[in-house]
Design a protein around this motif. Structure first.
Motif, PDB file in Angstrom:
ATOM      1  N   SER A 208       0.808  -1.224   0.000  1.00  0.00           N
ATOM      2  CA  SER A 208       0.000   0.000   0.000  1.00  0.00           C
ATOM      3  C   SER A 208       0.838   1.269   0.000  1.00  0.00           C
ATOM      4  N   CYS A 209       2.126   1.171   0.386  1.00  0.00           N
ATOM      5  CA  CYS A 209       2.953   2.389   0.372  1.00  0.00           C
ATOM      6  C   CYS A 209       4.358   2.065  -0.127  1.00  0.00           C
ATOM      7  N   CYS A 244      -1.481  -1.991   9.051  1.00  0.00           N
ATOM      8  CA  CYS A 244      -0.925  -1.738   7.719  1.00  0.00           C
ATOM      9  C   CYS A 244      -0.558  -0.263   7.580  1.00  0.00           C
ATOM     10  N   GLN A 245       0.608  -0.003   7.051  1.00  0.00           N
ATOM     11  CA  GLN A 245       1.052   1.385   6.847  1.00  0.00           C
ATOM     12  C   GLN A 245       0.555   1.881   5.492  1.00  0.00           C
ATOM     13  N   ARG A 246       0.092   3.139   5.441  1.00  0.00           N
ATOM     14  CA  ARG A 246      -0.474   3.664   4.191  1.00  0.00           C
ATOM     15  C   ARG A 246       0.414   4.702   3.522  1.00  0.00           C
ATOM     16  N   GLY A 259      -0.642   4.983   9.185  1.00  0.00           N
ATOM     17  CA  GLY A 259      -1.524   3.929   8.686  1.00  0.00           C
ATOM     18  C   GLY A 259      -2.641   3.713   9.681  1.00  0.00           C
ATOM     19  N   GLU A 260      -2.900   2.430   9.999  1.00  0.00           N
ATOM     20  CA  GLU A 260      -3.953   2.134  10.966  1.00  0.00           C
ATOM     21  C   GLU A 260      -3.500   2.606  12.340  1.00  0.00           C
ATOM     22  N   SER A 283      -7.452   6.675  11.934  1.00  0.00           N
ATOM     23  CA  SER A 283      -6.750   5.922  10.904  1.00  0.00           C
ATOM     24  C   SER A 283      -6.206   6.965   9.922  1.00  0.00           C
ATOM     25  N   ASN A 285      -4.347   8.330   6.385  1.00  0.00           N
ATOM     26  CA  ASN A 285      -4.124   8.013   4.966  1.00  0.00           C
ATOM     27  C   ASN A 285      -2.955   8.758   4.349  1.00  0.00           C
TER      28      ASN A 285
END
Length: 323
Positions: A208-209, A244-246, A259-260, A283, A285
């Motif tokens: 995701s990142c 999860c890291q965004r 992330g979360e 959370s 983004n």
């Protein structure tokens, strides 16, 4: 916008103006808000200084990504990219200079465009999204010049290494692909979830990142956030962050990640988590550092809230801007 819409607002994207005095933020309702950082950071700031100087609807769906070039703001939504002049936005003129849609396989398909990166080497825009491809748009002539095909599921993030003429993309299929931007060929494919130190099967394999800095890459998502050396194509550090890291970025001798969870994580290059600084969204983004202006050097953070946190010092939240 009513209280219910504000309650369910998410900020997906941010970009600072080239002069560094303004911040644009995009939300899940297709709106872009422009904030004056010089007003919000001034000693005489009031509650009004923390509200947008301009809010307008840019896309029908969410504004997934924002990016500034020397004088333009680019915004990405479902299947389209629009370009706005920063000097006109500052004058509150919200007419886009252009809107472009890539040639998708079917007219029924309107894939979201998740991520954009500017390639200064040839003045092009690299972007990826729901059609599993990475597209390259020539900004000089306004034409789509290539499509990089190889991911088997949608693309979440893209990054450009100008010096090496490389484009990197991370996707739902768990792969980080390295492309030669001159030929459009995929030169490496890293399946991060297949490395035991990074794998977290309980979260899945999606990436995701992704971000790069000279020979180094940071990537994460389902797998743990990890630091990779791009010459040896191996992970050198894995960060023990939950969820999860965004988005992640290199900052001086540290790594910042969101992330979360309602925090900005400060990590050391060796893999230690040095601090987790609380922030408003539950959370997160998007995380953006303003390097365009020394006077307004701030970190801004947005996520599942109508508030965007502003950090003038990385160790605490100074105030919040709000839609």
């Amino acid at each position: 916008m009513g209280p219910v819409e504000l309650l369910h607002m998410s900020v997906f994207s941010q970009s600072f103006s080239p002069c560094g005095r303004f911040l644009a933020a995009g939300n899940n309702y297709g709106q872009i808000a422009v904030f004056s950082l010089s007003a919000a950071l001034s000693p005489d700031a009031t509650a009004l200084s923390q509200k947008p100087v301009l809010t307008f609807t840019a896309h029908e769906g969410p504004v997934f990504s924002l990016l500034s070039t020397d004088c333009h703001l680019l915004s990405a939504g479902n299947g389209e990219i629009s370009c706005w002049s920063w000097s006109e936005l500052i004058k509150k003129n919200v007419k886009p200079l252009w809107t472009k849609r890539p040639n998708y396989k079917s007219s029924l398909e309107i894939p979201e465009i998740n991520s954009m990166a500017f390639n200064g080497r040839d003045n092009s825009l690299v972007f990826g999204g729901g059609d599993n491809n990475v597209h390259v748009l020539d900004l000089e002539h306004g034409v789509f010049k290539s499509v990089l095909q190889g991911h088997s599921d949608y693309v979440h993030c893209v990054s450009v290494r100008d010096r090496e003429a490389e484009i990197l993309s991370g996707g739902e299929d768990g792969a980080v692909r390295v492309w030669d931007s001159r030929t459009g060929q995929c030169v490496h494919c890293i399946e991060v979830h297949k490395y035991e130190s990074c794998a977290r099967p309980q979260y899945g394999k999606w990436i995701s990142c992704l971000t790069t800095d000279s020979d180094w890459m940071l990537c994460g998502g389902g797998p743990s956030l990890s630091l990779w050396h791009l010459r040896s194509l191996s992970p050198t550090s894995v960060f023990p962050l939950t969820g999860c890291q965004r988005q992640t970025t290199f900052y001086q001798d540290m790594i910042l990640a969101v992330g979360e969870g309602p925090a900005v994580s400060h990590c050391l290059l060796g893999g230690e988590v040095k601090a987790q600084i609380p922030c408003t969204p539950q959370s997160v983004n998007t995380l953006q550092l303003n390097t365009n202006s020394t006077e307004h050097r701030v970190l801004t953070v947005g996520g599942s809230s109508d508030h965007i946190d502003v950090f003038t010092n990385l160790s605490y939240r100074t105030f919040s801007l709000s839609f």
